[in-house]
Design an enzyme around this catalytic site. Sequence first.
Site, PDB file in Angstrom:
ATOM      1  N   ASP A  85     -61.460  46.922   1.075  1.00 32.39           N
ATOM      2  CA  ASP A  85     -61.455  48.433   1.131  1.00 32.39           C
ATOM      3  C   ASP A  85     -60.097  49.114   0.792  1.00 32.39           C
ATOM      4  OD1 ASP A  85     -61.922  51.110   1.334  1.00 32.39           O
ATOM      5  OD2 ASP A  85     -62.416  50.933   3.541  1.00 32.39           O
ATOM      6  N   GLU A 134     -68.407  52.208  -2.748  1.00 33.44           N
ATOM      7  CA  GLU A 134     -67.990  52.060  -1.107  1.00 33.44           C
ATOM      8  C   GLU A 134     -69.301  52.715  -0.365  1.00 33.44           C
ATOM      9  OE1 GLU A 134     -64.742  54.906  -1.021  1.00 33.44           O
ATOM     10  OE2 GLU A 134     -63.124  53.708  -1.995  1.00 33.44           O
ATOM     11  N   ASP A 156     -70.147  59.278   2.853  1.00 29.29           N
ATOM     12  CA  ASP A 156     -68.775  58.768   2.953  1.00 29.29           C
ATOM     13  C   ASP A 156     -67.741  59.712   2.841  1.00 29.29           C
ATOM     14  OD1 ASP A 156     -66.703  56.839   2.862  1.00 29.29           O
ATOM     15  OD2 ASP A 156     -67.526  55.736   1.457  1.00 29.29           O
TER      16      ASP A 156
END
Length: 720
Positions: free
Chosen positions: A7, A148, A172
């Site tokens: 990430d 993501e 998110d």
Amino acid sequence: MVPIGIDLGTTYSAVATVSGRGQPMVVKNSDGESTTPSVVYFPANGIPIVGSEAKEYQAVGENDVASFFKRDMGEPGFYQTFHGRKYSPTELSSLVLKKLKADAEAELGQRIEAAVITVPAYFNNGQRNATIEAARQAGLRVLRIINEPTAAAIAFGLSSKTKAGTTTMVYDLGGGTFDVSIVRASDDEIAVLATDGDHKLGGKDWDDRIAGFLAGQFRDEFGADPFEDQESFNDLMIKCEKAKRELSVRDSTKVSIVHNGERGTYTLTRSQFAELTRDLLERTHGIAQSVLNSVDGHTWENLNGVLLVGGSTRMPMVAEFVEEVTGRPPLRGINVDEAVALGAALQAAADLKVEDDLSLDASSGEEFSLPAIRDVTCHSLGMVAENQDRSKYLNSIIIKKNSQIPAENACDYTIRVSANRSANKLEVYMLQGEVESPMECTVLGKYVFTGFTPTKTGRAQVRVHYAYNKNGTVDVRAEQLNAEGGVLDLELTIEPVPEDMSWLGRSPLENDSSASQASSAALVIAVDASGSMSGTPMNEAKKAALSMVNKLDLSRFHVGILAFSDKMAILTGCTGHNGVVKGAINKLEVGLGYGNDACPFEKAMRMMDGEEGSKFIVLLTDGCWSYPQKAIAQAKRVKDEGAEIIAIGFGTADHDFLKTVATCDENALMTDVSNLVDSFSKIAQVLSSDDAPQSASLTMPDGNETKPTGKGKGFFGRFF
């Protein structure tokens, strides 16, 4: 090969892997932490330092620190300079990836060669390719790029006991970006139905609101601005981030500001914080509502829940806001900081299993498997085309937004060809965007096709194929359908997108006519370099200036760059050399003083001595000036000499002052730092328009457009 998911975050990054029994787990860094700050410090001598230590240098006021560069990924011409060397956002990201790779190798005791890397769902083609290039520079092979929210949905889907057939919204909100996806889960598939977002909206914007509020209280008490000093500014931003975290568990917190020999301590309550940032939450709501509306038959009521992902969703106001909108609490069950990395690791394990590079222990009686992942495009993909009567250019959309990827589609076009085969070529300008006007879309690339065969009619029938691959990046090819002997694959050359794309604002017929040539002009961009421009304001000012230059025809405009504060610095005189102008813009930095003692108007005018045609001064400032009457007098003399002044302000700039120095009220524009690029781009569009007095208008993107008070004498005033 060990499966790795990364990430690569705006503020913090994380690495995860999958155990031999198929269980995802976060890999700790060299500090024993599950996340690593995406911050890089450049010492005068030695190698760059990445992570917590770099963040500590930033906290004590070191200037040679890079952060939040993910927001500028894929931005051509944008660099940060440290000790005489330029670093692009791609290079800075590669340094973070090298650190993550090295720490993971040390922790796992294995060499890491490949990874799945996540990006915001709303990243465009250039940003995704820049991420892949950053990984390559870090010594990593990219198994794939995934969004993501999709990674978070994978982690949630495999860890939760939610029934198959549920539809969930993934909300998110990270440190620098925001994404929303609608995801449907079944026993054998996780399908993204729609996605959208804003790669310049995140927790940092909440920090900035606290900083602006507290700095205002300090100014009211002591008459000094902590933003004017780099050390005070950095110290305040670190404290504001800490205050944000404290307000997630407490009803109030205290923040001390030390600047100019004074100390002020201020209380901030959770309710004050919520009020200061309510509009930011409303922005997320608008994006979420738009995504929901794009999926037929879906409403807030028939969603099975909203899953919060990203460290910024720890703010209680986010969960409260989601419950206010949906009528029920958000879904829980995964670590909001780790979910994206865990999902990426699971995808990496699945990809390596397909490559036969991974075997997992099946002693538990269950073989590792991952449901099929069905993601979608986050942007429509089109090309510049002419309408039938050649009165305008259009964005001819070939692949629509929210199409399932991999995605491919084609459209047929007709072009004129001559008997001279070497003279025949088709220039395809690829666009990303949803609107009809190419000027409002992103130009991804210039694809030049050659190898056409002549035809009896003098026209070739061409089929252009577009494709989004599994990474969400773009492939393009074309073929001539009526070639002698059948379908002919055309030869492709990829060329840089020209700096000047202003021709898109004119009609094809006008571009064909030599009679539409415009007169030359000179332009000086004068940028405030006072202390309050440190950090984000100066970075956004650079991008804004670059966006303006990208849209100007430098064969018509000679551009000069002037920085001013207590002193002035000519970074380049007026020139039509693109590289020189952009190099000067990248040299813009704070360091000429902390105030606005200098008045730049006459200096800017002298920079245009000897230039032919119209003369323009575009002024950018973020605060009040030390000697406003002196500046007003200078501006009047410059206007009397025939220069046009466009004054742009943000922050604490005085709109009345801007209207006084500008050529007319309509030339005085108030905006905010996040909209500087759009503001400068619109000005460039107006300046480049041959028929501006009849058709152009200038409206600020934040909705605070200047209302005309009557007929003005300025360049923009003539349009109202």
